[in-house]
Design a protein around this motif. Structure first.
Motif, PDB file in Angstrom:
ATOM      1  N   ALA A 256     -11.249 -10.463 -72.808  1.00 41.09           N
ATOM      2  CA  ALA A 256     -12.349 -11.073 -72.047  1.00 41.09           C
ATOM      3  C   ALA A 256     -13.431 -11.551 -73.012  1.00 41.09           C
ATOM      4  O   ALA A 256     -14.099 -12.554 -72.784  1.00 41.09           O
ATOM      5  CB  ALA A 256     -12.915 -10.065 -71.062  1.00 41.09           C
ATOM      6  N   THR A 257     -13.634 -10.827 -74.083  1.00 39.29           N
ATOM      7  CA  THR A 257     -14.567 -11.256 -75.119  1.00 39.29           C
ATOM      8  C   THR A 257     -13.963 -10.924 -76.478  1.00 39.29           C
ATOM      9  O   THR A 257     -13.223  -9.953 -76.606  1.00 39.29           O
ATOM     10  CB  THR A 257     -15.949 -10.589 -74.953  1.00 39.29           C
ATOM     11  OG1 THR A 257     -16.753 -10.916 -76.089  1.00 39.29           O
ATOM     12  CG2 THR A 257     -15.845  -9.064 -74.870  1.00 39.29           C
ATOM     13  N   TYR A 258     -14.265 -11.747 -77.476  1.00 39.75           N
ATOM     14  CA  TYR A 258     -13.739 -11.507 -78.826  1.00 39.75           C
ATOM     15  C   TYR A 258     -14.719 -10.667 -79.651  1.00 39.75           C
ATOM     16  O   TYR A 258     -14.499 -10.436 -80.828  1.00 39.75           O
ATOM     17  CB  TYR A 258     -13.503 -12.835 -79.559  1.00 39.75           C
ATOM     18  CG  TYR A 258     -12.293 -13.639 -79.100  1.00 39.75           C
ATOM     19  CD1 TYR A 258     -11.542 -13.272 -77.989  1.00 39.75           C
ATOM     20  CD2 TYR A 258     -11.890 -14.779 -79.807  1.00 39.75           C
ATOM     21  CE1 TYR A 258     -10.435 -14.031 -77.593  1.00 39.75           C
ATOM     22  CE2 TYR A 258     -10.786 -15.522 -79.424  1.00 39.75           C
ATOM     23  CZ  TYR A 258     -10.071 -15.147 -78.312  1.00 39.75           C
ATOM     24  OH  TYR A 258      -8.970 -15.895 -77.929  1.00 39.75           O
ATOM     25  N   ARG A 259     -15.818 -10.260 -78.993  1.00 39.20           N
ATOM     26  CA  ARG A 259     -16.828  -9.526 -79.753  1.00 39.20           C
ATOM     27  C   ARG A 259     -17.490  -8.462 -78.896  1.00 39.20           C
ATOM     28  O   ARG A 259     -17.868  -8.734 -77.755  1.00 39.20           O
ATOM     29  CB  ARG A 259     -17.906 -10.510 -80.229  1.00 39.20           C
ATOM     30  CG  ARG A 259     -19.002  -9.825 -80.983  1.00 39.20           C
ATOM     31  CD  ARG A 259     -20.054 -10.776 -81.505  1.00 39.20           C
ATOM     32  NE  ARG A 259     -21.031  -9.993 -82.239  1.00 39.20           N
ATOM     33  CZ  ARG A 259     -22.266 -10.338 -82.460  1.00 39.20           C
ATOM     34  NH1 ARG A 259     -22.707 -11.495 -82.023  1.00 39.20           N
ATOM     35  NH2 ARG A 259     -23.078  -9.558 -83.131  1.00 39.20           N
ATOM     36  N   ALA A 260     -17.593  -7.252 -79.438  1.00 37.93           N
ATOM     37  CA  ALA A 260     -18.414  -6.215 -78.806  1.00 37.93           C
ATOM     38  C   ALA A 260     -19.353  -5.716 -79.902  1.00 37.93           C
ATOM     39  O   ALA A 260     -18.967  -4.894 -80.733  1.00 37.93           O
ATOM     40  CB  ALA A 260     -17.550  -5.089 -78.263  1.00 37.93           C
ATOM     41  N   ARG A 261     -20.515  -6.314 -79.982  1.00 33.41           N
ATOM     42  CA  ARG A 261     -21.529  -6.027 -81.004  1.00 33.41           C
ATOM     43  C   ARG A 261     -20.978  -6.168 -82.422  1.00 33.41           C
ATOM     44  O   ARG A 261     -20.766  -7.283 -82.887  1.00 33.41           O
ATOM     45  CB  ARG A 261     -22.154  -4.653 -80.768  1.00 33.41           C
ATOM     46  CG  ARG A 261     -22.948  -4.601 -79.468  1.00 33.41           C
ATOM     47  CD  ARG A 261     -23.262  -3.184 -79.042  1.00 33.41           C
ATOM     48  NE  ARG A 261     -24.104  -2.496 -80.004  1.00 33.41           N
ATOM     49  CZ  ARG A 261     -24.073  -1.176 -80.211  1.00 33.41           C
ATOM     50  NH1 ARG A 261     -23.224  -0.416 -79.545  1.00 33.41           N
ATOM     51  NH2 ARG A 261     -24.881  -0.617 -81.072  1.00 33.41           N
ATOM     52  N   ARG A 262     -20.691  -5.061 -83.100  1.00 33.03           N
ATOM     53  CA  ARG A 262     -20.244  -5.134 -84.496  1.00 33.03           C
ATOM     54  C   ARG A 262     -18.723  -5.078 -84.625  1.00 33.03           C
ATOM     55  O   ARG A 262     -18.183  -4.888 -85.711  1.00 33.03           O
ATOM     56  CB  ARG A 262     -20.884  -4.011 -85.314  1.00 33.03           C
ATOM     57  CG  ARG A 262     -22.361  -4.253 -85.505  1.00 33.03           C
ATOM     58  CD  ARG A 262     -23.028  -3.186 -86.320  1.00 33.03           C
ATOM     59  NE  ARG A 262     -24.382  -3.606 -86.612  1.00 33.03           N
ATOM     60  CZ  ARG A 262     -24.732  -4.366 -87.641  1.00 33.03           C
ATOM     61  NH1 ARG A 262     -23.830  -4.763 -88.508  1.00 33.03           N
ATOM     62  NH2 ARG A 262     -25.989  -4.723 -87.831  1.00 33.03           N
ATOM     63  N   VAL A 263     -18.063  -5.202 -83.508  1.00 35.55           N
ATOM     64  CA  VAL A 263     -16.596  -5.164 -83.518  1.00 35.55           C
ATOM     65  C   VAL A 263     -16.073  -6.503 -82.997  1.00 35.55           C
ATOM     66  O   VAL A 263     -16.502  -6.975 -81.950  1.00 35.55           O
ATOM     67  CB  VAL A 263     -16.089  -4.005 -82.638  1.00 35.55           C
ATOM     68  CG1 VAL A 263     -14.564  -4.011 -82.554  1.00 35.55           C
ATOM     69  CG2 VAL A 263     -16.593  -2.673 -83.190  1.00 35.55           C
ATOM     70  N   LEU A 264     -15.165  -7.100 -83.772  1.00 37.86           N
ATOM     71  CA  LEU A 264     -14.608  -8.402 -83.380  1.00 37.86           C
ATOM     72  C   LEU A 264     -13.095  -8.303 -83.296  1.00 37.86           C
ATOM     73  O   LEU A 264     -12.497  -7.401 -83.898  1.00 37.86           O
ATOM     74  CB  LEU A 264     -15.008  -9.463 -84.407  1.00 37.86           C
ATOM     75  CG  LEU A 264     -16.512  -9.709 -84.466  1.00 37.86           C
ATOM     76  CD1 LEU A 264     -17.026  -9.502 -85.876  1.00 37.86           C
ATOM     77  CD2 LEU A 264     -16.865 -11.092 -83.972  1.00 37.86           C
ATOM     78  N   LEU A 265     -12.513  -9.227 -82.561  1.00 40.10           N
ATOM     79  CA  LEU A 265     -11.047  -9.269 -82.434  1.00 40.10           C
ATOM     80  C   LEU A 265     -10.536 -10.626 -82.910  1.00 40.10           C
ATOM     81  O   LEU A 265     -11.197 -11.647 -82.686  1.00 40.10           O
ATOM     82  CB  LEU A 265     -10.626  -9.093 -80.976  1.00 40.10           C
ATOM     83  CG  LEU A 265     -11.066  -7.827 -80.250  1.00 40.10           C
ATOM     84  CD1 LEU A 265     -10.608  -7.892 -78.791  1.00 40.10           C
ATOM     85  CD2 LEU A 265     -10.510  -6.575 -80.936  1.00 40.10           C
ATOM     86  N   ALA A 266      -9.357 -10.625 -83.527  1.00 41.09           N
ATOM     87  CA  ALA A 266      -8.736 -11.892 -83.922  1.00 41.09           C
ATOM     88  C   ALA A 266      -7.220 -11.743 -83.876  1.00 41.09           C
ATOM     89  O   ALA A 266      -6.682 -10.652 -84.039  1.00 41.09           O
ATOM     90  CB  ALA A 266      -9.191 -12.294 -85.326  1.00 41.09           C
TER      91      ALA A 266
END
Ligand SMILES: Cc1cc2nc3c(=O)[nH]c(=O)nc-3n(C[C@H](O)[C@H](O)[C@H](O)COP(=O)(O)OP(=O)(O)OC[C@H]3O[C@@H](n4cnc5c(N)ncnc54)[C@H](O)[C@@H]3O)c2cc1C
Length: 488
Positions: A259-269
């Motif tokens: 749903a999102t590629y970012r949760a504050r200091r955590v990112l997904l790729a």
């Protein structure tokens, strides 16, 4: 142990991201569960044009081209579409198995001296306002400013960050295997009511790679040799004495996107952010594209030249690109069914897509060359990838992509040298004065007006287009490469 960025997962996406960050001189480390870079089975079979261009932008494409096989066609249902008129130097699909792709990326990352914590997993993390504590399976603890989950479709980083993985459950499962067969199996592709079946020879000319839709959807368990034999008999009437199976796996067409590629200091790729059917061969390429979009932004934020908000543009730009790939992969699954109505649809679509304009549109889409980020509409180049033009510079002829090898932004001035002043960004943006008198041709769009200058981001996308003045240039420089530096 402290690092500016910790990447969970050293598959294609994690390796590419690590390379991008290391080029920007960021202290980055990878945590990889596997002891080495061995890949079970062949998995991805190659790279699309835009992905080869991205490697070319970093000066490493030749390594891949030397080992792969260039194929100037893209399959669409039962038709092969010509790629040779794509306006790119790399107007082909590069056949190269994932294991080779990963090894070449790992070699590059090792030359850039990125540490890899091998044979251990990221098991948990806790983030606060200043950083992320990352726990590893061997009890080691890492501290980072940012954690990026490149840990594949079952990403524990995504799950622990509480990011929803929205989408569609599987409708079909496939067996994929590599082994030996006796006699002369029915090579090639065939369809059944559930989907597609293919038998082909592996590189050694002896062993066989097969992909075959299962009669019933199955997931969550490892397939057995018996499953494989029964499937072969059901589809081909014989199991061809299949033996010495070195790889047997199952995949589905489950289609999901974070749903999102970012949760504050955590990112997904990469796959941790999106999974879909391998039809169309886009998964690995999409992950590499994510990495190249994110890398320079994360580097600038870590270095403090750009605000944290720059990272939100990663989501804004890459999420829609991923959503489009997901949609396409579902269309491929639908077109691969073997009932008479789907056959009629496939025949009609194949007829349409071989017409010149639809073919150009489709090949630009599947190759990733048509990607456009929404950066405005004042010129068709804005937000699109900069073509690899042959420039004339003071020091001789240079290809545009060679200017991007260091993953730094470039202001390419093609008119009078005096007009553009980028002194407050001179430490961050490389200025090149050059001449170019050839045509400007973009995939799908066709010929476009020649600009007087372009501001090129490190990922090769155009952030500003000049038309004889510097109007808008300072805003674009500030937005993408940070506030101007005060005079010394
Ligand atoms: C059967 C099959 C066939 C495919 N065929 C194609 C194809 O033809 N074309 C194509 O483009 N794509 C194909 N794909 C998809 C392609 O393989 C993926 O899209 C690609 O590997 C994604 O790269 P990634 O780096 O994002 O994730 P992955 O390759 O999954 O890499 C994730 C890495 O993270 C590591 N890891 C996982 N959890 C942790 C943890 N907690 N801590 C540390 N490390 C961890 C894993 O060991 C792995 O190295 C196929 C996939 C499968 C399964």
């Amino acid at each position: 142990m402290k690092h500016a960025v910790v990447i969970a997962g050293g598959g294609p996406t994690g390796l590419m991201l690590a390379g991008e960050l290391a080029l920007a001189k960021i202290d980055v480390a990878i945590v990889e569960r596997r002891e080495n870079q061995d890949v079970a089975g062949s998995r991805a079979g190659g790279l699309h044009s835009r992905t080869i261009e991205l490697l070319d932008q970093r000066g490493i494409a030749e390594r891949f081209l030397a080992e792969g096989k260039r194929m100037p066609v893209a399959p669409f249902a039962m038709t092969m579409l010509d790629l040779s008129d794509l306006p790119s130097r790399h107007n082909y699909w590069l056949g190269l198995f994932q294991e080779r792709i990963e090894r070449l990326l790992a070699d590059w990352v090792s030359e850039l001296e990125v540490p890899i914590y091998r044979g251990r997993s990221v098991t948990g993390f806790a983030q606060d306002d200043d950083g992320v504590d990352v726990a590893l399976s061997d009890g080691m603890a890492l501290r980072a400013e940012y954690l990026v989950g490149c840990d594949g479709g079952r990403s524990s980083v995504r799950k622990q960050a509480g990011i929803e993985f929205r989408g569609w459950d599987a409708s079909t499962s496939y067996l994929i295997a590599e082994g030996e067969m006796e006699g002369e199996p029915a090579w090639g592709i065939r369809y059944s009511g559930k989907g597609i079946h293919g038998l082909g020879k592996l590189e050694d000319g002896k062993r066989v790679r097969l992909v075959s839709a299962e009669a019933e959807l199955r997931q969550g368990d490892e397939p057995t040799l018996d499953d494989l034999r029964k499937n072969l008999v059901a589809v081909y009437g014989a199991d061809y004495g299949v033996k010495n199976v070195t790889w047997l796996s199952r995949f589905t067409d489950a289609t999901r996107q974070a749903a999102t590629y970012r949760a504050r200091r955590v990112l997904l790729a990469g796959d941790s952010a999106h999974v879909h059917s391998p039809a169309g061969g886009q998964g690995l390429s999409l992950g590499v594209q994510d990495a190249v979009n994110l890398g320079w932004k994360l580097a600038q934020v870590v270095r403090g030249t750009s605000p944290d908000a720059l990272l939100d543009t990663y989501q804004a730009e890459c999420h829609p690109v991923g959503a489009r790939v997901l949609e396409r992969s579902m269309a491929f699954t639908a077109l691969a069914r073997g009932d008479d109505r789907t056959l009629a649809l496939r025949t009609m679509m194949s007829d349409l897509v071989t017409m010149d304009q639809p073919r150009k549109r489709y090949t630009a889409l599947i190759s990733g060359l048509d990607i456009r980020y929404d950066l405005g509409s004042s010129h068709p180049l804005l937000g699109r990838r900069m073509p690899d033009l042959e420039l004339v510079t003071e020091s001789g002829s240079r290809r545009v992509f060679t200017l991007l090898h260091e993953a730094r932004p470039v202001l390419l001035n093609l008119a009078e040298p005096a007009v553009l002043d980028i002194a407050p960004w001179a430490n961050r943006v490389k200025r090149i004065d050059a001449r170019y008198s050839g045509a400007w041709e973009l995939p799908v769009v066709g010929a476009v007006d020649a600009p007087s200058a372009v501001l090129i981001r490190p990922d090769g996308h155009v952030a500003w287009v000049g038309s004889g003045t510097d109007e808008g240039l300072r805003d674009a420089l500030s937005a993408w490469f940070g506030a101007p530096e005060p005079k010394a």
